[in-house]
Motif scaffolding. Sequence first.
Motif, PDB file in Angstrom:
ATOM      1  N   UNK A 151       0.823  -1.212   0.000  1.00 44.87           N
ATOM      2  CA  UNK A 151       0.000   0.000   0.000  1.00 44.87           C
ATOM      3  C   UNK A 151       0.856   1.261   0.000  1.00 44.87           C
ATOM      4  N   UNK A 152       0.198   2.402  -0.167  1.00 44.46           N
ATOM      5  CA  UNK A 152       0.897   3.675  -0.023  1.00 44.46           C
ATOM      6  C   UNK A 152       1.423   3.825   1.400  1.00 44.46           C
ATOM      7  N   UNK A 153       0.716   3.241   2.372  1.00 46.44           N
ATOM      8  CA  UNK A 153       1.193   3.253   3.758  1.00 46.44           C
ATOM      9  C   UNK A 153       2.541   2.540   3.867  1.00 46.44           C
ATOM     10  N   UNK A 154       2.663   1.399   3.180  1.00 44.64           N
ATOM     11  CA  UNK A 154       3.938   0.662   3.195  1.00 44.64           C
ATOM     12  C   UNK A 154       5.049   1.509   2.576  1.00 44.64           C
ATOM     13  N   UNK A 183       2.261   9.601  -1.420  1.00 44.26           N
ATOM     14  CA  UNK A 183       3.077   8.997  -0.363  1.00 44.26           C
ATOM     15  C   UNK A 183       3.474  10.063   0.660  1.00 44.26           C
ATOM     16  N   UNK A 184       3.850  11.243   0.169  1.00 50.54           N
ATOM     17  CA  UNK A 184       4.217  12.342   1.061  1.00 50.54           C
ATOM     18  C   UNK A 184       3.042  12.735   1.957  1.00 50.54           C
ATOM     19  N   UNK A 185       1.844  12.754   1.388  1.00 47.25           N
ATOM     20  CA  UNK A 185       0.649  13.068   2.174  1.00 47.25           C
ATOM     21  C   UNK A 185       0.441  12.041   3.286  1.00 47.25           C
ATOM     22  N   UNK A 186       0.597  10.758   2.942  1.00 44.73           N
ATOM     23  CA  UNK A 186       0.449   9.691   3.942  1.00 44.73           C
ATOM     24  C   UNK A 186       1.476   9.870   5.054  1.00 44.73           C
ATOM     25  N   UNK A 210       2.844  10.046  10.175  1.00 44.74           N
ATOM     26  CA  UNK A 210       4.076  10.271  10.939  1.00 44.74           C
ATOM     27  C   UNK A 210       4.344  11.764  11.103  1.00 44.74           C
ATOM     28  N   UNK A 211       3.410  12.520  11.669  1.00 50.11           N
ATOM     29  CA  UNK A 211       3.593  13.976  11.785  1.00 50.11           C
ATOM     30  C   UNK A 211       4.831  14.359  12.593  1.00 50.11           C
ATOM     31  N   UNK A 212       5.252  13.479  13.506  1.00 53.13           N
ATOM     32  CA  UNK A 212       6.429  13.758  14.329  1.00 53.13           C
ATOM     33  C   UNK A 212       7.727  13.695  13.543  1.00 53.13           C
ATOM     34  N   UNK A 213       7.672  13.154  12.320  1.00 50.96           N
ATOM     35  CA  UNK A 213       8.873  13.039  11.474  1.00 50.96           C
ATOM     36  C   UNK A 213       8.891  14.070  10.347  1.00 50.96           C
TER      37      UNK A 213
END
Length: 294
Positions: A92-95, A123-126, A131-134
């Motif tokens: 997935x895009x998550x992967x 992918x960048x959006x996901x 992972x907002x902390x990254x």
Amino acid sequence: MPNEATNGIQIEYDTFGNRSFPALLLIAGNGAQLLFWDAEFCELLAKTGLFIIRFDNRDAGLSSKFDEAGIPDIMAAIKAAMEGKKIVAAYSLDDMAEDCVGLLDALHIEKAHICGASMGGMIAQVLAYRYPQRVLSLTSVMSNTGNPNLPQGQPEAITAVLVPSPTERKAYIEHNMNVWRKIWSPGFPFEENRVWTYLEKSYDRSYYPQGMARQNMAILSSGDRTSSLSSIKVPTLVIHGSGDPLIPVEAGKDTARVIPGANLLIIYGMGHDIPTGAWPEIVTAISRHIQNVT
């Protein structure tokens, strides 16, 4: 080029600029290798005071391939998606977003600015909502939210992209020259020599069309990401061409509308590519966006 083992796979990558500068991770689109981000374009970004990282997504370039997953029937999957049926994909895009996090881990980068184009923008959006902390900032280029109600691309452009590429080198290059002409920026001259050289390098480095089919499945299986995108809190810049025949400009407007506080830059005459004539405006926009964060 170096590579790193991360998230159970190998990721091939390349860097530009001073490692002590803020990092900007560039994510390529469907079927594209890190070569999509021209070295000269990366150097321009690096000169604004950034540490640039470009890499091959899984199933592209010199990163790990997923041969055991087989080649999916894209047309059947598109039909199923239009009927609202569940799409089963090898990944997935998550992967693929997790691959990005893994690469940052391997490079000992705690937080980075993220920029993706087309599928890379997805992918960048996901990354930004999972992972907002990254993520220090997000730049989404010629991408979409997965909203099925948005205007679709021009049939000629969609067909050109989906037709399988020939296996023989010259035929591959000539076929894809035609594809690029179909999706090229109508407001900019077609850069024949640049595109031909890019296709030569891409073919010689890694001819692997089956990876593009599986990446397409990852996109189709992601569905409508609107709800998740509305939770993004990192500073966001959306860049889209007014003449994009593959992912119409309405998709960029929708992305900017859905992500709270996002800024929208529409580049007149740009299509589904990043022509050199648009580089100064794009580099300046990304640099200013990042400077406002850091």
